[in-house]
Scaffold this active site. Structure first.
Site, PDB file in Angstrom:
ATOM      1  N   ARG A 158      -8.379   0.706 -10.017  1.00 49.16           N
ATOM      2  CA  ARG A 158      -9.622  -0.740  -9.582  1.00 49.16           C
ATOM      3  C   ARG A 158     -11.133  -0.226  -9.775  1.00 49.16           C
ATOM      4  NH1 ARG A 158      -5.438  -4.138  -7.249  1.00 49.16           N
ATOM      5  NH2 ARG A 158      -6.548  -5.656  -6.232  1.00 49.16           N
ATOM      6  N   ARG A 198       1.090 -19.730  -4.473  1.00 44.26           N
ATOM      7  CA  ARG A 198       1.879 -18.525  -4.477  1.00 44.26           C
ATOM      8  C   ARG A 198       2.516 -18.157  -2.987  1.00 44.26           C
ATOM      9  NH1 ARG A 198      -0.411 -12.572  -5.792  1.00 44.26           N
ATOM     10  NH2 ARG A 198      -1.751 -13.301  -4.317  1.00 44.26           N
ATOM     11  N   ARG A 210     -12.564 -11.525  -3.756  1.00 48.20           N
ATOM     12  CA  ARG A 210     -11.656 -10.571  -4.359  1.00 48.20           C
ATOM     13  C   ARG A 210     -12.075 -10.726  -5.976  1.00 48.20           C
ATOM     14  NH1 ARG A 210      -6.159 -13.000  -2.632  1.00 48.20           N
ATOM     15  NH2 ARG A 210      -5.300 -11.904  -4.444  1.00 48.20           N
ATOM     16  N   LYS A 263      -0.346  -9.945 -12.794  1.00 46.98           N
ATOM     17  CA  LYS A 263       0.086  -8.397 -12.881  1.00 46.98           C
ATOM     18  C   LYS A 263       1.339  -8.174 -12.248  1.00 46.98           C
ATOM     19  CE  LYS A 263      -3.497  -7.232 -10.629  1.00 46.98           C
ATOM     20  NZ  LYS A 263      -4.234  -8.636 -10.301  1.00 46.98           N
ATOM     21  N   ARG A 288       0.327 -15.227   1.296  1.00 48.96           N
ATOM     22  CA  ARG A 288      -0.750 -13.955   1.555  1.00 48.96           C
ATOM     23  C   ARG A 288      -1.989 -14.465   2.493  1.00 48.96           C
ATOM     24  NH1 ARG A 288      -0.565 -10.113  -3.534  1.00 48.96           N
ATOM     25  NH2 ARG A 288      -2.889 -10.084  -2.802  1.00 48.96           N
TER      26      ARG A 288
HETATM   27  P1  AP5 Z   1       0.924 -12.642  -9.518  1.00 48.48           P
HETATM   28  O1  AP5 Z   1       1.888 -12.264 -10.483  1.00 48.48           O
HETATM   29  O2  AP5 Z   1       1.209 -12.587  -7.890  1.00 48.48           O
HETATM   30  O3  AP5 Z   1      -0.587 -12.055  -9.693  1.00 48.48           O
HETATM   31  P2  AP5 Z   1      -1.335 -10.601  -9.423  1.00 48.48           P
HETATM   32  O4  AP5 Z   1      -2.087 -10.582 -10.613  1.00 48.48           O
HETATM   33  O5  AP5 Z   1      -0.242  -9.758  -9.225  1.00 48.48           O
HETATM   34  O6  AP5 Z   1      -2.184 -11.287  -8.084  1.00 48.48           O
HETATM   35  P3  AP5 Z   1      -2.727 -10.464  -6.912  1.00 48.48           P
HETATM   36  O7  AP5 Z   1      -3.124 -11.394  -5.904  1.00 48.48           O
HETATM   37  O8  AP5 Z   1      -1.271  -9.702  -6.325  1.00 48.48           O
HETATM   38  O9  AP5 Z   1      -3.507  -9.512  -7.281  1.00 48.48           O
HETATM   39  P4  AP5 Z   1      -4.295  -8.640  -6.740  1.00 48.48           P
HETATM   40  O10 AP5 Z   1      -4.945  -7.682  -7.288  1.00 48.48           O
HETATM   41  O11 AP5 Z   1      -5.588  -9.608  -6.029  1.00 48.48           O
HETATM   42  O12 AP5 Z   1      -3.784  -8.132  -5.207  1.00 48.48           O
HETATM   43  P5  AP5 Z   1      -3.245  -6.758  -4.774  1.00 48.48           P
HETATM   44  O13 AP5 Z   1      -1.948  -6.929  -4.056  1.00 48.48           O
HETATM   45  O14 AP5 Z   1      -3.149  -5.959  -5.869  1.00 48.48           O
HETATM   46  O15 AP5 Z   1       0.852 -14.191  -9.818  1.00 48.48           O
HETATM   47  C1  AP5 Z   1       0.079 -14.875  -8.944  1.00 48.48           C
HETATM   48  C2  AP5 Z   1       0.886 -16.393  -8.844  1.00 48.48           C
HETATM   49  O16 AP5 Z   1       0.848 -17.066 -10.131  1.00 48.48           O
HETATM   50  C3  AP5 Z   1       2.099 -16.335  -8.422  1.00 48.48           C
HETATM   51  O17 AP5 Z   1       2.587 -17.524  -7.731  1.00 48.48           O
HETATM   52  C4  AP5 Z   1       3.061 -16.187  -9.546  1.00 48.48           C
HETATM   53  O18 AP5 Z   1       4.307 -16.856  -9.575  1.00 48.48           O
HETATM   54  C5  AP5 Z   1       2.146 -17.164 -10.503  1.00 48.48           C
HETATM   55  N1  AP5 Z   1       2.125 -16.710 -12.055  1.00 48.48           N
HETATM   56  C6  AP5 Z   1       2.129 -15.610 -12.553  1.00 48.48           C
HETATM   57  N2  AP5 Z   1       1.923 -15.750 -13.906  1.00 48.48           N
HETATM   58  C7  AP5 Z   1       1.919 -16.867 -14.075  1.00 48.48           C
HETATM   59  C8  AP5 Z   1       1.990 -17.523 -15.491  1.00 48.48           C
HETATM   60  N3  AP5 Z   1       1.823 -16.895 -16.491  1.00 48.48           N
HETATM   61  N4  AP5 Z   1       1.838 -19.132 -15.432  1.00 48.48           N
HETATM   62  C9  AP5 Z   1       1.887 -19.606 -14.298  1.00 48.48           C
HETATM   63  N5  AP5 Z   1       2.224 -18.854 -12.867  1.00 48.48           N
HETATM   64  C10 AP5 Z   1       2.206 -17.581 -12.942  1.00 48.48           C
HETATM   65  O19 AP5 Z   1      -4.251  -6.039  -3.718  1.00 48.48           O
HETATM   66  C11 AP5 Z   1      -4.519  -6.918  -2.735  1.00 48.48           C
HETATM   67  C12 AP5 Z   1      -5.683  -6.055  -1.935  1.00 48.48           C
HETATM   68  O20 AP5 Z   1      -5.011  -4.777  -1.564  1.00 48.48           O
HETATM   69  C13 AP5 Z   1      -7.010  -5.950  -2.802  1.00 48.48           C
HETATM   70  O21 AP5 Z   1      -7.751  -7.007  -2.456  1.00 48.48           O
HETATM   71  C14 AP5 Z   1      -7.478  -4.762  -2.077  1.00 48.48           C
HETATM   72  O22 AP5 Z   1      -8.282  -4.874  -0.798  1.00 48.48           O
HETATM   73  C15 AP5 Z   1      -6.265  -3.719  -1.836  1.00 48.48           C
HETATM   74  N6  AP5 Z   1      -6.020  -3.001  -3.147  1.00 48.48           N
HETATM   75  C16 AP5 Z   1      -4.812  -2.997  -4.103  1.00 48.48           C
HETATM   76  N7  AP5 Z   1      -5.095  -2.112  -4.878  1.00 48.48           N
HETATM   77  C17 AP5 Z   1      -6.030  -1.283  -4.609  1.00 48.48           C
HETATM   78  C18 AP5 Z   1      -6.685  -0.068  -5.343  1.00 48.48           C
HETATM   79  N8  AP5 Z   1      -6.242   0.294  -6.430  1.00 48.48           N
HETATM   80  N9  AP5 Z   1      -7.785   0.299  -4.740  1.00 48.48           N
HETATM   81  C19 AP5 Z   1      -8.231  -0.239  -3.641  1.00 48.48           C
HETATM   82  N10 AP5 Z   1      -7.842  -1.405  -2.900  1.00 48.48           N
HETATM   83  C20 AP5 Z   1      -6.709  -1.840  -3.307  1.00 48.48           C
END
Ligand code: AP5
Length: 221
Positions: free
Chosen positions: A88, A124, A168, A13, A157
């Site tokens: 979410r 990552r 997660r 994402k 992270r």
């Molecule tokens: P990346 O692009 O970082 O993936 P992502 O889907 O953004 O992964 P996240 O881990 O950030 O998602 P998440 O939803 O768990 O975390 P968030 O920060 O939102 O890619 C991952 C890796 O793969 C990278 O190394 C990249 O280079 C590589 N990659 C990407 N695409 C690729 C491809 N096609 N091929 C090869 N490699 C690739 O949330 C964190 C925490 O915050 C949550 O657990 C929760 O506690 C809280 N939170 C966040 N939003 C909310 C909400 N709306 N409500 C309540 N709690 C929330």
């Protein structure tokens, strides 16, 4: 226009949102980034978030919504934005509907299997200052351990450990995955094969945008 990116942790994402920002200037609004920034700055909302983050569950809706509303009120979101990690759950989706919107809403579900997620998150590295995203194999920084964009030291992270990743994924399956059906019923959902290389995933997204908008993504904005 509002673009919503749904998908499991590690589905890409943030990577897709960053591509849309750098190619077309759509602001990337990541609730994960907003929460981590609030925690780093020790704001009142950040202190609440700090007690809930890092275990694999969701931060409470009121805290996330307060941060999101503040961010969406900024001028750069007036013409449209990309949401990474919001909504979410069903109640967040209801809140988003209530915010209203001028223009289309386009939702992408980045579909990827659990094995791919674990490999991506293990490799990552992120910039704690500007939130740039790297992968040790597929997108390494030019200088090991240093952010290409702002020069800060890259970190892994805290929630990218095997136990927290499992939590997660469970949270995503229970609370977020069901949202795909909601947006499919509205005719807004586009499924993307997110197990493909990043350039290919971004290409799929751009092709859908061009089809839905009837013009190249970003043109005329
Ligand atoms: P990346 O692009 O970082 O993936 P992502 O889907 O953004 O992964 P996240 O881990 O950030 O998602 P998440 O939803 O768990 O975390 P968030 O920060 O939102 O890619 C991952 C890796 O793969 C990278 O190394 C990249 O280079 C590589 N990659 C990407 N695409 C690729 C491809 N096609 N091929 C090869 N490699 C690739 O949330 C964190 C925490 O915050 C949550 O657990 C929760 O506690 C809280 N939170 C966040 N939003 C909310 C909400 N709306 N409500 C309540 N709690 C929330």
């Amino acid at each position: 226009m509002r673009i919503i990116l749904l998908g499991a942790p590690g589905s890409g994402k943030g990577t897709v949102a960053e591509a849309l920002r750098s190619l077309y200037g759509y602001p990337k609004i990541s609730t994960g980034d907003l929460l981590r920034e609030a925690v780093r700055e020790g704001t009142p909302l950040g202190r609440v978030a700090a007690s809930q983050m890092g275990k694999g569950g969701l931060v409470d809706d009121a805290t996330v919504l307060a941060l999101l509303r503040e961010r969406l009120a900024r001028a750069d979101c007036a013409a449209g934005y990309v949401l990474d990690g919001f909504p979410r759950n069903a109640s967040q989706a209801d809140s988003l509907d209530a915010l209203g919107l001028a223009g289309p809403e386009i939702v992408f579900d980045l579909e990827v299997g659990g094995d791919v997620v674990i490999e991506r998150l293990a490799n990552r590295r992120s910039c704690p200052r500007c939130e740039a995203i790297y992968h040790l194999v597929t997108k390494p920084p030019k200088v090991a351990g240093v952010c290409d964009v702002c020069g800060a030291e890259l970190v892994q992270r805290k929630d990218d450990t095997p136990e927290v990743i499992r939590e997660r994924l469970k949270t995503h399956k229970a609370k977020t995955e069901p949202l795909a059906a909601r947006y499919e019923a509205k005719g807004e959902l586009h499924r993307i094969d997110a197990a493909r290389p990043a350039e290919d995933v971004i290409g799929q997204v751009l092709r859908v945008l061009e089809t839905v908008l009837g013009r190249p993504a970003g043109a005329g904005e």
